[in-house]
Design an enzyme around this catalytic site. Structure first.
Site, PDB file in Angstrom:
ATOM      1  N   ASN A  71     -10.699   1.998  -5.713  1.00  0.00           N
ATOM      2  CA  ASN A  71     -10.988   2.515  -7.046  1.00  0.00           C
ATOM      3  C   ASN A  71     -11.096   1.368  -8.047  1.00  0.00           C
ATOM      4  OD1 ASN A  71      -8.312   2.453  -8.873  1.00  0.00           O
ATOM      5  ND2 ASN A  71      -7.739   2.810  -6.734  1.00  0.00           N
ATOM      6  N   CYS A  88     -21.406  22.723 -20.710  1.00  0.00           N
ATOM      7  CA  CYS A  88     -22.260  23.909 -20.813  1.00  0.00           C
ATOM      8  C   CYS A  88     -23.077  24.115 -19.543  1.00  0.00           C
ATOM      9  CB  CYS A  88     -23.173  23.807 -22.034  1.00  0.00           C
ATOM     10  SG  CYS A  88     -24.305  22.403 -21.989  1.00  0.00           S
ATOM     11  N   LYS A 142       1.134   2.776   5.711  1.00  0.00           N
ATOM     12  CA  LYS A 142       0.088   1.841   6.138  1.00  0.00           C
ATOM     13  C   LYS A 142       0.588   0.397   6.139  1.00  0.00           C
ATOM     14  CE  LYS A 142      -4.141   4.321   4.868  1.00  0.00           C
ATOM     15  NZ  LYS A 142      -5.379   4.281   4.069  1.00  0.00           N
ATOM     16  N   ASP A 186       0.871  -1.175   0.000  1.00  0.00           N
ATOM     17  CA  ASP A 186       0.000   0.000   0.000  1.00  0.00           C
ATOM     18  C   ASP A 186       0.909   1.225   0.000  1.00  0.00           C
ATOM     19  OD1 ASP A 186      -1.763   2.182   0.726  1.00  0.00           O
ATOM     20  OD2 ASP A 186      -3.190   0.672   1.412  1.00  0.00           O
TER      21      ASP A 186
END
Length: 942
Positions: free
Chosen positions: A526, A581, A477, A453
């Site tokens: 993720n 937009c 970690k 990690d």
């Protein structure tokens, strides 16, 4: 949480606040909880509710620590066993340090049928584990009779079976049954009828359910609906009815329907009178176990056939006394009997997570509670029942409780496993705890747990990642988690890294590394990282276990070579992006203004400073830049860089002046005037579009002042202003260029930009969790000022932080429950996934092989695939590199190139994995990818 002041420590609780909300958090911070039984299940529950942040927890236990406890309670150590400490007292200091805001006490006094239960009145919730059924009934009746009732929960794990029971009193009010954000629906039409039908905007389904309540605002025409609340009936995914609207004014346009959360009442009875809805077979088996304990003063002996037969007789007699006389499942009863003395740590983790969540429901009124029984069992299908007793050898070590459930042979296999764990966050910490209790990677000659990690520990991690403590903040970690895991089981072999698992680290995590692993476990946050690791597992035929949580929801997916789909076999719908937009000119919801503000932060303080630095790294001399411009040379980005340099603020006062100018640019009169002149009033500005109105700068407006202050602060750090970046296709006028050159020349002549520091800026990276940096304050102020311009409901800092920071809500109870599914390591689910193409079948786990030679061309490769596998290739891809796509210019010429020249392998590379696509059976469909084709550059020696 400081319970006395009711202030919530957001740095610690931020992720959990998004799950529970502040009202529930404050209720929890006033709650006193009593927990009896600090064995393997009790310590899981204690851990979770302490992390959650109750005010006080009393842990009760009368037993002494034994070697058996080392394999079930991760906070009991070998010295506790040697000194025969009480389990509650041994565990107390280790669970107390999980959360400084929770007062934790230990009790060792006897709790039995003669105990005066009046002391329980002081608690809001009582949890019992490892307590006899008779005592459970007595305590449950006492709690149920109190006014207000004391919430009662009992939970137990017996070998491979578990149960949970809840009683929150005669009536229990649930304030929010789902915890979901109230839905907002833009309206396109409301009929003037009975019932009135409300229709949503096109392609925007409402996702409501019949019986829910809505209130209305901004409805034009049928204005009497505004502010009123109606119960709805779903008509279609895009419409619902709200009752009689025939007497109302005709609907004109606009309107937003907002979901209203209504309280609901739940009803409970005590354990003696309650009847489980399902499954009755395991309910009968559990009752039989309780009766066996009452009759013989013990649980059935491990693997004892005689005790199993006795318990089966008890179960048969109990069945005759119950309503509907449920059928007795002999296998479940016998397995429960034979394993009842054992303990399965991952099962306790899952049950402990569910039980802890029920505690939080009991003290907060958030989420629908369990009503009232819940059972789960892991009756093994991986062992022969007849030989089970021969496999349950008692070795007198810390794994005897596990061995009683799964047998000695499987226990040894767990010890010899090589496991690669990617991610040491909340799920990763729980996984490591489970690995340690199971003895994964502790084999004498085999077995290793590899973890990695790249992240450092932050304060917000401490609320869920229970292996970490405050003094670990800003430490890696993986290293910290490895050290904490060794405290649980000093015999585990663990190798920790701080690498990111990605293509850049394939030299470390090579094919050879993957083939040495027995299973890969991902604990990631993720999707892209999951997809990459899944592709590596498929390429190397390795099983993968993936887990994840979001709030109280979670998942575990098991991917087994040749048996299941891969993670990449299915894709969630892509997140709906906000059109440019909409962000720029037509925001309709607070999410739009928050994203706009976040984009402004990135542009002003990160993107443009980075471009500024990059320019001066390319052209380090200002004098040289001036000369090249004068000679007519065009330098990319030169105009904006020189303008930034010439306008850079030199003092705090200039920062304030510049920030004040930017306020007018973003929120002042010209913005609204421009849009309204381009888009005239009328039908164009109907819902969801909203016409802008200028915002006047007010010193008494906190958002105006915060925006000004934070803009100045960041300008001072960056040492530049924020100028609107013109698109590349808009030419810069010659007058602008002359002015820029003049400003640069003036600066050089006055010796203002000759210092290196003047040619460097400090980009600011957005950081959501540091409240002292002002980043969230800037976004909140900018977003709410823009919301004010467009008459959109503003959002507080708390909500803005979640949206701008893309924070995933998380809570320890869900993490523990999901990670408990690690038991799937030894009980894999099976689902087949085959692809059939032109009469040839293959799975994603198949790998085709082509052997080449030095002069092997791309055409030779395609011919070899056609001849060997009988399919016509239409495309050849290496990762993201397209080697051969016939419709691409120049690709036909590649057919004559050698594979060595196309792939360009490194000297030590023996093969490459390619994706070869084929024509579909039906015209008009997309080409279909086949299994990976491993191409060897030279023929391997036999």
């Amino acid at each position: 949480m400081a319970a006395d002041s009711m202030e919530i420590d957001d740095a610690l609780y931020s992720r959990q606040r998004y799950v529970l909300g502040d009202t529930a958090m404050q209720k929890m911070a006033q709650s006193h909880v009593f927990l009896s039984g600090i064995g393997g299940l009790g310590v899981e529950i204690a851990k979770n509710i302490i992390l959650a942040g109750v005010k006080a927890l009393t842990v009760h236990d009368t037993k002494h620590c034994t070697k058996w406890d080392l394999g079930i309670n991760f906070f009991i150590h070998e010295d506790d066993v040697t000194s025969q400490r009480n389990r509650a007292e041994a565990t107390l200091p280790r669970i107390a340090e999980l959360n400084p805001y929770v007062h934790v006490a230990a009790s060792t006094v006897p709790l039995d049928e003669t105990t005066d239960l009046s002391f329980l009145k002081h608690y809001q919730c009582v949890i019992l584990t490892e307590v006899s059924l008779l005592l459970q009934k007595k305590i449950n009746d006492f709690c149920h009779s109190q006014q207000p009732p004391v919430k009662f929960i009992s939970a137990d794990v017996y070998g491979v079976c578990s149960r949970l029971f809840c009683d929150f009193g005669d009536e229990f009010e649930v304030l929010d049954s789902t915890g979901e954000e109230p839905k907002e629906i833009f309206i396109s039409n409301i009929t003037q009828s009975n019932p009135g039908i409300v229709t949503c905007l096109e392609n925007h389904p409402h996702r409501l359910e019949t019986g829910q309540f809505l209130t209305f605002r901004e409805v034009n025409g049928m204005s009497c609906l505004n502010g009123s609340t109606h119960q709805i009936t779903v008509v279609s995914p895009y419409s619902f009815s709200i009752g009689d609207t025939s007497g109302m004014e005709p609907y004109l346009h606009g309107g937003i329907a907002v979901q209203v959360k209504m309280p609901k009442m739940c009803y409970f009875v005590s354990v003696y009178f309650s009847k489980p809805e399902a499954p009755l077979q395991i309910h009968v088996a559990m009752l039989a176990l309780n009766h066996f304990q009452e009759n013989f003063g013990r649980r059935p002996n491990i693997g004892c056939l005689q005790d199993a037969e006795e318990m089966l007789k008890i179960a048969m007699s109990i069945s005759e006394t119950l309503e509907n006389k449920p059928q007795v499942n002999g296998d479940v009863v016998k397995w429960l009997s034979r394993t009842a003395q054992g303990f399965l740590p991952p099962l306790a983790a899952a049950v402990g997570g569910v039980a802890s969540q029920e505690v939080l429901k009991a003290v907060t009124g958030k989420f629908s509670p369990l009503q009232q029984w819940w059972y789960y069992h892991e009756v093994p299908d991986y062992l022969e029942v007849s030989c089970f007793c021969l496999l349950c050898l008692h070795r007198g070590d810390r794994y005897d409780a596990l061995r009683a459930c799964i047998g000695d042979s499987l226990c040894q296999k767990l010890h010899d496993l090589n496991v690669f764990l990617v991610g040491c966050g909340a799920i990763g910490c729980e996984m490591l705890k489970n690995f340690a209790l199971l003895g994964v990677g502790t084999g004498q000659d085999k077995g290793l747990v590899t973890i990695t990690d790249p992240d450092l520990i932050e304060k917000s991690n401490l609320n869920r990642q229970f292996l970490f403590r405050p003094h670990h903040i800003q430490k890696p970690k993986s290293y910290t988690a490895a050290e904490a895991t060794l405290n649980i089981n000093p015999y585990i072999k663990i190798d920790s890294d701080i690498n990111k698992v990605c293509p850049a680290t394939e030299n470390t995590y090579s094919d050879e590394f993957y083939t040495k692993q027995d299973v890969i476990v991902t604990a990631l946050d993720n999707v892209e990282a999951r997809r990459y690791i899944d592709s590596r597992c498929v390429a190397n035929l390795r099983p993968l276990i993936d887990s994840g949580t979001m709030g109280t929801k979670g998942h575990t997916e098991v991917i087994v070579p040749h048996l299941t789909e891969s993670y990449n076999s299915h894709r969630d719908p892509p997140e709906e992006e906000i059109p440019f937009c909409t962000l720029k000119s037509f925001p309709a919801a607070i999410e739009h203004t928050i994203q706009w503000a976040r984009d402004k932060f990135e542009s002003s303080f990160s993107h443009k400073p980075s471009l500024f630095n990059k320019f001066w790294q390319t052209y380090p001399s200002a004098e040289e830049v001036l000369q090249r411009i004068k000679s007519g040379e065009s330098l990319e980005g030169c105009f904006h860089v020189i303008k930034t340099l010439s306008r850079r603020p030199r003092s705090w006062t200039q920062c304030v002046e510049l920030a004040r100018v930017k306020f007018e640019k973003y929120f002042g009169h010209k913005v609204g005037l421009h849009l309204k002149s381009v888009f005239l009033p009328g039908l164009f500005w109907q819902s969801p579009k909203r016409p802008p109105f200028p915002v006047k700068f007010e010193f008494n407006d906190p958002f105006s002042c915060i925006l000004l202050l934070k803009h100045c602060t960041h300008l001072q750090v960056v040492q530049t202003d924020e100028t609107a970046r013109k698109p590349d296709h808009i030419p810069v006028s010659s007058e602008d260029e002359r002015n820029a050159v003049f400003q640069l020349e003036k600066s050089i002549l006055s010796n203002e930009v000759l210092e290196t520091a003047d040619l460097q800026m400090k980009p600011i990276s957005f950081e959501k969790d540091d409240d002292s940096n002002g980043h969230i304050d800037f976004v909140t102020a900018a977003s709410n000022l823009r919301a004010k311009m467009y008459n959109i409901e503003p959002a507080d800092r708390f909500k803005t932080k979640r949206i701008a920071g893309k924070i995933i809500p998380a809570i320890a109870t869900a993490t523990a429950a999901v990670s408990g599914l690690v038991r799937l390591i030894f009980k894999m689910c099976i689902s087949f996934c085959y692809c059939f193409l032109n009469g040839i079948s293959f799975t994603i786990w198949d790998r085709w092989t082509i052997y080449g030679k030095e002069d092997f061309t791309l055409l030779d490769f395609i011919n070899a695939v056609r001849e060997k596998y009988g399919i016509e290739p239409t495309m050849v891809v290496q990762g993201v590199k397209m080697l051969y796509v016939p419709v691409m210019p120049g690709h036909i010429k590649r057919l004559k190139l050698t594979m060595q020249k196309l792939v360009k392998p490194s000297a030590d590379k023996k093969y490459v994995d390619l994706t070869v696509s084929f024509a579909p059976e039906t015209d008009g469909e997309e080409d279909l990818p086949g299994p990976p084709v491993r191409y060897y550059f030279v023929q391997e020696d036999n």
